[in-house]
Design an enzyme around this catalytic site. Structure first.
Site, PDB file in Angstrom:
ATOM      1  N   SER A  47       0.837  -1.195   0.000  1.00  0.00           N
ATOM      2  CA  SER A  47       0.000   0.000   0.000  1.00  0.00           C
ATOM      3  C   SER A  47       0.877   1.251   0.000  1.00  0.00           C
ATOM      4  O   SER A  47       1.702   1.420  -0.884  1.00  0.00           O
ATOM      5  CB  SER A  47      -0.959  -0.036   1.200  1.00  0.00           C
ATOM      6  OG  SER A  47      -1.988   0.924   1.070  1.00  0.00           O
ATOM      7  N   ASP A 183      -5.930  -3.376  -2.371  1.00  0.00           N
ATOM      8  CA  ASP A 183      -4.856  -3.171  -1.397  1.00  0.00           C
ATOM      9  C   ASP A 183      -4.336  -4.473  -0.789  1.00  0.00           C
ATOM     10  O   ASP A 183      -5.090  -5.271  -0.242  1.00  0.00           O
ATOM     11  CB  ASP A 183      -5.397  -2.272  -0.279  1.00  0.00           C
ATOM     12  CG  ASP A 183      -4.309  -1.612   0.527  1.00  0.00           C
ATOM     13  OD1 ASP A 183      -3.397  -2.314   0.987  1.00  0.00           O
ATOM     14  OD2 ASP A 183      -4.370  -0.383   0.707  1.00  0.00           O
TER      15      ASP A 183
END
Length: 326
Positions: A47, A183
């Site tokens: 991320s 993510d």
């Protein structure tokens, strides 16, 4: 004198705008020990940590990444007025992710330009999730001849995939991979284990080039968030909706940190060592102003102050200085 060849891994947690904290810690590490990509054989990042890892792998200095967060963070996470905050919260609860990814995409295009995964100056592993088969996926530099899938992927696209936090940003698309990438923090917010597996699979032990590996792991203040059980005992979808993702990535980081500490202490990886840079204590007042998508001037000041606190207390630890001096 220790002459063992050590494969050094840098692991960077996810955490949205709190990546500013990580980038600032890294900038101070660079001032003391030199360029990050020259000090590590592999960088793993998820991320926001994935965006940082890609930048470092491309040879950018950590201070450039700090500047990126300072310049674009408030634009990616606009919440400077009551009406803007209300609008984004309403989006998140009803018909769309909280934020569009258009500003994030534009900023990443400026930052990475046309750089490809194969352009990295050190090995990279960047986790995400492929919604098509509900499997974790790790984007890799072509550090072995069989790693051909990701070599020509644009770093911008990989950055968008690893940071597409559910309910915060829309899923990402890489045509050759999937039209639904989200993510990696949902399964590898602390990607240290990804690095450990990569090390023992390809680089360390038996007749491989390196005899040992050592992981330096840096979080994003994930353990600081307080949760109030009484408020969520009978929580509805609406009450839990905005909190499930932050709770998931925080719990995953903490769990992986604990597991790898045990593995290191008990020598479950006989040739591995795990070092976590401990996060500073965060006061309740500070905690009000820092979160995945809080990029106000006060948030920035607190994150930079906490990073300086970490630098002052952690970088002189014996195991950290030894890691860079070996």
């Amino acid at each position: 004198m220790d002459k063992k060849k050590i494969f050094r891994i840098l692991s960077l947690d996810g955490g949205g705008f709190k990546g500013l904290y990580t980038a600032k810690v890294l900038s101070e590490i660079e001032k003391r020990f030199g360029k990050i990509y020259e000090n590590f054989n592999l960088i793993c990042g998820t991320s926001t940590g994935g965006i940082i890892a890609l930048g470092l792998g491309l040879g950018k200095c950590a201070e450039e990444i700090v500047d990126y967060y300072l310049q674009y963070g408030p634009k990616i996470f606009p919440s400077d007025t009551f009406f803007k905050r209300s609008y984004h919260i309403a989006r998140q609860f009803t018909f769309a992710p909280k934020y569009s990814d258009s500003t994030l995409r534009k900023s990443l295009n400026i930052f990475f330009k046309d750089a490809l995964m194969k352009d990295a100056k050190c090995n990279l592993c960047i986790p995400a999730i492929n919604l098509s088969d509900a499997q974790g996926i790790v984007f890799k530099t072509p550090h072995f001849s069989e790693f051909v899938r990701d070599a020509n992927l644009k770093m911008v696209d990989v950055a968008l995939a690893t940071s597409a936090a559910p309910t915060f940003f829309p899923s990402a698309t890489i045509p050759s991979i999937s039209s639904g990438l989200v993510d990696g923090g949902l399964w590898a917010n602390n990607p240290s284990f990804v690095g450990a597996i990569e090390a023992v699979s390809y680089f360390v032990g038996n007749d491989k080039l390196f005899e040992e590996f050592s992981i330096l792991s840096i979080g994003t203040l994930s353990s600081s968030k307080s949760w109030y059980p009484s408020k969520h005992k009978k929580g509805s979808i609406i009450r839990w909706g905005t909190k499930i993702f932050p709770l998931t990535i925080s719990a995953q980081s903490n769990a992986m940190n604990n597991l790898l500490k045990i593995a290191s202490d008990k020598k479950l990886f006989p040739m591995g060592n795990y070092i976590r840079i401990d996060e500073p204590a965060v006061s309740p007042n500070q905690m009000k102003h820092i979160d995945l998508d809080k990029a106000s001037s006060k948030s920035i000041r607190i994150l930079l102050d906490l990073a300086n606190s970490t630098v002052n207390t952690q970088l002189s630890r014996k195991e950290i200085t030894e890691l860079f001096n070996k």
